[in-house]
Design a protein around this motif. Structure first.
Motif, mmCIF file in Angstrom:
data_model
loop_
_atom_site.group_PDB
_atom_site.id
_atom_site.type_symbol
_atom_site.label_atom_id
_atom_site.label_comp_id
_atom_site.label_asym_id
_atom_site.label_seq_id
_atom_site.Cartn_x
_atom_site.Cartn_y
_atom_site.Cartn_z
ATOM 1 N N SER A 79 0.741 -1.187 0.127
ATOM 2 C CA SER A 79 -0.161 -0.187 0.155
ATOM 3 C C SER A 79 0.798 1.333 -0.122
ATOM 4 O O SER A 79 0.460 2.344 -0.257
ATOM 5 C CB SER A 79 -1.090 0.168 1.045
ATOM 6 O OG SER A 79 -0.071 0.221 2.393
ATOM 7 N N GLU A 80 2.232 1.243 0.429
ATOM 8 C CA GLU A 80 2.975 2.143 0.367
ATOM 9 C C GLU A 80 3.774 2.656 -1.007
ATOM 10 O O GLU A 80 4.467 3.555 -1.330
ATOM 11 C CB GLU A 80 4.130 2.160 1.476
ATOM 12 C CG GLU A 80 3.474 2.047 2.913
ATOM 13 C CD GLU A 80 4.940 1.799 3.927
ATOM 14 O OE1 GLU A 80 5.818 1.533 3.367
ATOM 15 O OE2 GLU A 80 4.551 2.118 4.997
ATOM 16 N N ILE A 81 3.589 1.578 -1.844
ATOM 17 C CA ILE A 81 4.113 1.789 -3.184
ATOM 18 C C ILE A 81 3.324 2.637 -4.109
ATOM 19 O O ILE A 81 2.320 2.208 -4.354
ATOM 20 C CB ILE A 81 4.350 0.147 -3.790
ATOM 21 C CG1 ILE A 81 5.377 -0.273 -2.794
ATOM 22 C CG2 ILE A 81 4.868 0.443 -5.194
ATOM 23 C CD1 ILE A 81 5.818 -1.827 -3.365
ATOM 24 N N THR A 96 6.729 10.265 2.068
ATOM 25 C CA THR A 96 5.935 9.260 2.882
ATOM 26 C C THR A 96 5.756 7.930 2.077
ATOM 27 O O THR A 96 5.405 6.810 2.316
ATOM 28 C CB THR A 96 4.743 9.748 3.716
ATOM 29 O OG1 THR A 96 3.852 10.016 2.579
ATOM 30 C CG2 THR A 96 5.065 10.897 4.627
ATOM 31 N N LYS A 97 5.928 8.288 0.681
ATOM 32 C CA LYS A 97 5.811 7.014 -0.378
ATOM 33 C C LYS A 97 6.825 6.527 -0.780
ATOM 34 O O LYS A 97 7.988 7.122 -0.554
ATOM 35 C CB LYS A 97 4.955 7.710 -1.523
ATOM 36 C CG LYS A 97 3.729 8.626 -1.301
ATOM 37 C CD LYS A 97 2.571 7.765 -0.812
ATOM 38 C CE LYS A 97 1.224 8.330 -0.698
ATOM 39 N NZ LYS A 97 0.194 7.830 -0.520
ATOM 40 N N LYS A 98 6.770 5.338 -1.320
ATOM 41 C CA LYS A 98 7.847 4.910 -2.115
ATOM 42 C C LYS A 98 7.534 4.517 -3.228
ATOM 43 O O LYS A 98 6.432 4.409 -3.853
ATOM 44 C CB LYS A 98 7.992 3.334 -1.341
ATOM 45 C CG LYS A 98 8.256 3.251 0.191
ATOM 46 C CD LYS A 98 8.428 1.965 0.919
ATOM 47 C CE LYS A 98 8.801 1.947 2.384
ATOM 48 N NZ LYS A 98 10.067 2.936 2.868
ATOM 49 N N ALA A 99 8.587 4.377 -4.052
ATOM 50 C CA ALA A 99 8.460 3.974 -5.650
ATOM 51 C C ALA A 99 9.455 2.893 -5.973
ATOM 52 O O ALA A 99 10.584 2.588 -5.366
ATOM 53 C CB ALA A 99 9.089 5.159 -6.472
ATOM 54 N N ILE A 100 9.065 1.848 -6.943
ATOM 55 C CA ILE A 100 9.866 0.859 -7.495
ATOM 56 C C ILE A 100 10.337 1.277 -8.726
ATOM 57 O O ILE A 100 9.598 1.636 -9.659
ATOM 58 C CB ILE A 100 8.984 -0.328 -7.312
ATOM 59 C CG1 ILE A 100 8.315 -0.758 -5.881
ATOM 60 C CG2 ILE A 100 9.879 -1.645 -8.072
ATOM 61 C CD1 ILE A 100 9.488 -1.074 -5.057
ATOM 62 N N VAL A 101 11.498 1.027 -8.962
ATOM 63 C CA VAL A 101 12.261 1.086 -10.203
ATOM 64 C C VAL A 101 12.956 -0.311 -10.772
ATOM 65 O O VAL A 101 13.362 -0.814 -9.948
ATOM 66 C CB VAL A 101 13.390 2.108 -10.327
ATOM 67 C CG1 VAL A 101 13.910 2.139 -11.770
ATOM 68 C CG2 VAL A 101 12.789 3.680 -10.132
ATOM 69 N N SER A 113 13.265 5.670 -2.008
ATOM 70 C CA SER A 113 12.456 6.230 -0.721
ATOM 71 C C SER A 113 13.322 7.589 -0.158
ATOM 72 O O SER A 113 14.373 7.877 -0.253
ATOM 73 C CB SER A 113 12.407 5.383 0.169
ATOM 74 O OG SER A 113 13.732 4.886 0.828
ATOM 75 N N ALA A 114 12.418 8.108 1.030
ATOM 76 C CA ALA A 114 13.300 9.269 1.575
ATOM 77 C C ALA A 114 14.332 8.308 2.836
ATOM 78 O O ALA A 114 13.913 7.256 3.076
ATOM 79 C CB ALA A 114 12.207 10.129 2.244
ATOM 80 N N ASN A 115 15.154 9.041 3.019
ATOM 81 C CA ASN A 115 15.955 8.413 4.158
ATOM 82 C C ASN A 115 16.573 7.033 3.901
ATOM 83 O O ASN A 115 16.497 6.255 4.442
ATOM 84 C CB ASN A 115 15.356 8.528 5.377
ATOM 85 C CG ASN A 115 14.992 9.692 5.867
ATOM 86 O OD1 ASN A 115 15.792 10.643 5.790
ATOM 87 N ND2 ASN A 115 13.863 10.053 6.244
ATOM 88 N N PRO A 116 16.847 6.880 2.585
ATOM 89 C CA PRO A 116 17.572 5.485 2.147
ATOM 90 C C PRO A 116 18.639 4.759 2.946
ATOM 91 O O PRO A 116 19.398 5.552 3.402
ATOM 92 C CB PRO A 116 17.732 5.829 0.668
ATOM 93 C CG PRO A 116 18.405 7.230 0.642
ATOM 94 C CD PRO A 116 17.450 8.024 1.832
ATOM 95 N N LYS A 117 18.625 3.526 2.964
ATOM 96 C CA LYS A 117 19.678 2.920 3.400
ATOM 97 C C LYS A 117 21.051 2.659 2.770
ATOM 98 O O LYS A 117 21.966 2.341 3.260
ATOM 99 C CB LYS A 117 19.167 1.394 3.919
ATOM 100 C CG LYS A 117 18.005 1.604 4.721
ATOM 101 C CD LYS A 117 17.564 -0.087 5.376
ATOM 102 C CE LYS A 117 16.977 -1.010 4.218
ATOM 103 N NZ LYS A 117 15.911 -0.708 3.889
#
Length: 451
Positions: free
Chosen positions: A71-73, A138-143, A171-175
């Protein structure tokens, strides 16, 4: 706020052709390919695989690895130059497969699209998603970068073939890595490498002068679309050098840096259509940034001095420390078009992690290229959790588990003469069938997950 790659995963075929076997059967001295170009293994699609299955497998691994909440993607953007349809995007197929496995309609509010610009399409997709996350943290995207680099048998591109997919969470604040705001760009419309729609008259196939219905084609011309490109290797190499050099200069200007910026890069990540392409072409940028060092080299001409500089201790040290780590996977997979630069990122980080190197807060440089032609140059900063995140991919271990195939099997796969897969699928998405009978679904591709 930092935005970039939070995590990534990959998928490649479980079969490969040893480059030495290809060389022996093409009467090429094996060392010219292995030592000269850095090639060791060529990943090749099995009968039941295509770019959709590769992309879906890479994404499923990523979702499982990171325990992603679907749901975050908000976006699934695919970069590819191996599209299977002139209308329906690969991203829509991949979305459907993930929903089949993880829940019906779980991604129905997700935006999906394909981006195509030869080998740089996935970089375009990634930067578009990075910009989106900057606006929606606050969202995430997939590439997903997914491609099948296939060339004609006996062609000069044959030994550079490969297939694979890379999936990334933006994402924001990526690892893993956070990207700079600035990008250097250089674009010029050329025909160094392309995949045109070609035509042939119906008469040339049927032998009939009349324009009769032929497999539902009513036009007098029949369109031919090949997986293999039309290309000029030497010209494409020149275009590559021109574009990356101009994009590098533009990045220096955009980022207002006067010094030699690659001196600040711990790693240099380039598009690798073959393993040693980066080290063979970066010498142009290296020489331009070090004119005094170039002039000190022996040689009567600039070409002679450039050749000497490419063998100098200064340049060889740069190759060993900053370029070689990205080459390791490339030499064992081959060209995967849009995914090649990201496979290089994965390779370099995994190598550094296994060597227990400390990359935290270090900068790395990206030099992307797509034929046709365009280059982009930008920076990334390695984040504190990079090592634990990258080691989850098991990159080198998985590459070592693949199965070699014979030259005879390779040729049959290339010509699509096999009806059954070389290996039985396990824990992966595969192509099930392509509809041929239903007139309103003709050509539709259907997939399944094999436990």
């Amino acid at each position: 706020m930092k935005v970039g790659i939070d995590a990534l995963q990959f998928d490649v075929p479980k079969i490969y052709l040893p480059i030495s076997i290809l060389a022996n059967n093409r009467n090429i001295e094996a060392d010219k390919l292995t030592k000269g170009l850095g090639l060791e293994k060529m990943s090749f699609l099995d009968v039941n695989q295509d770019i959709v299955s590769l992309g879906a497998n890479a994404l499923l691994k990523l979702i499982t690895q990171e325990n992603l909440n679907l749901s975050e993607i908000s976006k699934i953007y695919v970069g590819t130059e191996s599209g299977l349809d002139n209308s329906k995007p690969v991203a829509s197929y991949i979305l459907n497969l993930i929903e089949q496995k993880l829940g019906s309609n779980a991604l129905q509010n997700c935006d999906v699209v394909d981006l195509t610009f030869a080998c740089i399409g996935a970089v375009d997709a990634m930067q578009t998603c990075v910009d989106y996350i900057r606006l929606h943290p606050t969202k995430k995207a997939i590439v997903i970068a997914t491609d099948n680099a296939k060339y004609d048998l006996n062609s000069t591109g044959e030994y550079t073939q490969g297939a694979g997919a890379i999936a990334m969470v933006i994402s924001a604040n990526p690892k893993l890595i956070a990207f700079s705001n600035e990008t250097g760009v250089s674009t010029e419309s050329v025909f160094d490498f392309f995949k045109p729609k070609q035509t042939i008259t119906k008469k040339a196939i049927t032998g009939n002068d009349s324009n009769e219905n032929w497999f539902d084609i009513l036009e007098n011309e029949i369109t031919i679309s090949k997986e293999q490109p039309v290309f000029d290797g030497q010209y494409s190499n020149s275009c590559y050098i021109n574009r990356i050099s101009a994009a590098y200069d533009h990045y220096k200007s955009e980022s207002n840096q006067k010094e030699i910026i690659f001196n600040n890069w711990e790693l240099i990540l380039m598009h690798l259509p073959y393993c040693f392409q980066g080290r063979r072409t970066f010498i142009e940028i290296f020489a331009k940034e070090n004119p005094e060092l170039l002039n000190k080299q022996e040689g009567a001409t600039t070409k002679d001095k450039m050749k000497a500089l490419s063998k100098s201790s200064e340049y060889l040290d740069l190759v060993k420390n900053k370029i070689y780590p990205s080459e390791i996977a490339s030499g064992n997979v081959g060209n995967i078009y849009t995914g090649s630069i990201f496979l290089g990122l994965l390779s370099a980080l995994y190598h550094c992690a296994t060597e227990n190197q400390n990359l935290t807060s270090k900068k790395v440089g990206f030099i992307a290229y797509g034929s046709g032609s365009k280059s982009k140059v930008f920076e990334g900063e390695i984040q504190p959790e990079w090592k634990n995140t990258i080691l989850k991919t098991n990159l080198f271990e998985i590459l070592n588990e693949r199965i070699p195939i014979s030259f005879e099997i390779y040729q049959k796969l290339h010509r699509k003469e096999l009806s059954n897969s070389v290996l039985e699928p396990k824990n992966e998405f595969v192509l099930d069938y392509i509809e041929q009978n239903n007139p309103v679904l003709k050509g539709a591709r259907y997939y399944k997950f094999v436990e």
